[in-house]
Design an enzyme around this catalytic site. Structure first.
Site, PDB file in Angstrom:
ATOM      1  N   ASP A 184       0.830  -1.208   0.000  1.00 39.23           N
ATOM      2  CA  ASP A 184       0.000   0.000   0.000  1.00 39.23           C
ATOM      3  C   ASP A 184       0.862   1.255   0.000  1.00 39.23           C
ATOM      4  OD1 ASP A 184      -2.259   1.570   0.110  1.00 39.23           O
ATOM      5  OD2 ASP A 184      -2.670   1.206   2.218  1.00 39.23           O
ATOM      6  N   CYS A 220      -3.744   6.260  -1.845  1.00 35.36           N
ATOM      7  CA  CYS A 220      -4.554   5.421  -2.707  1.00 35.36           C
ATOM      8  C   CYS A 220      -4.503   6.009  -4.100  1.00 35.36           C
ATOM      9  CB  CYS A 220      -6.003   5.352  -2.215  1.00 35.36           C
ATOM     10  SG  CYS A 220      -7.072   4.411  -3.328  1.00 35.36           S
ATOM     11  N   ASN A 232      -0.760   6.575   4.976  1.00 32.53           N
ATOM     12  CA  ASN A 232      -1.252   5.669   6.005  1.00 32.53           C
ATOM     13  C   ASN A 232      -0.734   6.069   7.383  1.00 32.53           C
ATOM     14  OD1 ASN A 232      -2.549   3.261   4.537  1.00 32.53           O
ATOM     15  ND2 ASN A 232      -0.622   3.505   3.425  1.00 32.53           N
TER      16      ASN A 232
END
Length: 309
Positions: A25, A249, A258
């Site tokens: 991610d 994202c 994050n």
């Protein structure tokens, strides 16, 4: 001072699991492709720092996420170690690649909203579950564990506030397919502590206890650690985080980094909650990766501990 004082509070778990997402991610949102050798070293260093779970990459089509086009090469380079690391598989083609490498853990990535399902998966809200059904079934039949993510659980940049019962429905449908764990994502970082409590309680009322849930926070509005505290008090013991606060994202421009793993570790250490992570090794690793990326780490703990050296 490079450690907080430990002060236990009532109602908190003794131990939590940190699910590290920085290698997947975190790096998927980088403008420049990180070299394969750097990715491999990053994963190995995260494991050496004591992180129990490191999600390594995603078998998504390279046209959509070119930063992870080397996913198969990375897992091959990691060898036997790589077989125990989870990877994201968006569809059956992704699962086929994971099975070819004899991997043991996969994850699927769903949406609580119609708009994000269309933008991220090119499927409608309902169609995404039809796409995931054979992925989860085939994976579990082959003995793999399956984690399911639900994105946009606290708000959607196109649809606004997302009703709690809508999130519970999406999560329940993924678990009903056979996923073992459900990660609830605050994809754009708009969640607050009371919202976290209400969402976990709503899942409980639907018969899904906190032991089946993980929480995945972004720190867009500085609420991630407050939200972790609410999650802890609600009984959740698995939290996603990204080393150095990497990530976002690629399909939601308002999704910033994050929750930094170092910041989470500092909080847990101060609360006297076991986590098994060597903070010094983790900070060193995140500072090393920040150098490769050519910028400073957004993690407050990385910045503070690096300046103290």
């Amino acid at each position: 001072m490079t450690r907080p004082a430990v002060v236990r509070a009532a109602g908190l778990p003794e131990r939590v699991t940190i699910y590290e997402v920085g290698a997947r991610d975190g790096l998927q949102n980088e403008q420049e492709v990180v070299p394969l050798q750097v990715k491999e070293q990053f994963v190995r260093r995260l494991l050496a720092a004591g992180l129990p779970i490191v999600e390594a990459t995603s078998f998504v089509h390279p046209r959509w996420v070119p930063q992870l086009a080397d996913a198969a090469d990375l897992m091959a380079n990691l060898g036997e170690t790589g077989r125990d690391l989870p990877v994201l598989v968006p569809n059956e083609r992704g699962l086929d690649r994971a099975l070819e490498l004899d991997l043991r853990h996969v994850a699927v990535f769903g949406s609580a909203t119609e708009t994000f399902a269309q933008r991220n998966l090119n499927r409608s809200y309902d169609e995404q579950f039809a796409m995931f059904e054979p992925v989860v079934r085939r994976a579990t039949d082959a003995g793999l564990t399956v984690r399911a993510y639900v994105s946009m659980c606290f708000g959607d940049p196109w649809e606004g506030a997302v009703p709690i019962d809508q999130v519970v429905e999406a999560g329940r449908r993924l678990l009903d397919l056979g996923a073992g764990e459900l990660s609830l994502g605050d994809t754009i970082g708009v969640g607050t502590a009371g919202h976290v409590t209400a969402l976990v309680e709503a899942f409980g009322a639907a018969g899904i206890g906190p032991e089946r849930l993980a929480l995945h926070f972004h720190d867009t509005y500085g609420q991630a650690l407050s939200n972790v505290q609410a999650g802890l008090l609600a009984g959740v013991t698995t939290f996603d985080a990204s080393a150095g606060g990497l990530g976002g994202c690629p399909y939601a421009q308002s999704a910033t980094g994050n929750l930094a793993t170092e910041d989470l570790v500092w909080l847990l250490t101060g609360l006297g909650i076991e986590h098994g992570v060597d903070l010094d090794a983790l900070v060193t690793t995140s500072a090393w990766m920040a150098e490769h990326l050519g910028r400073s780490s957004p993690s407050a703990v990385v910045r503070a501990m690096s300046s103290a050296d």
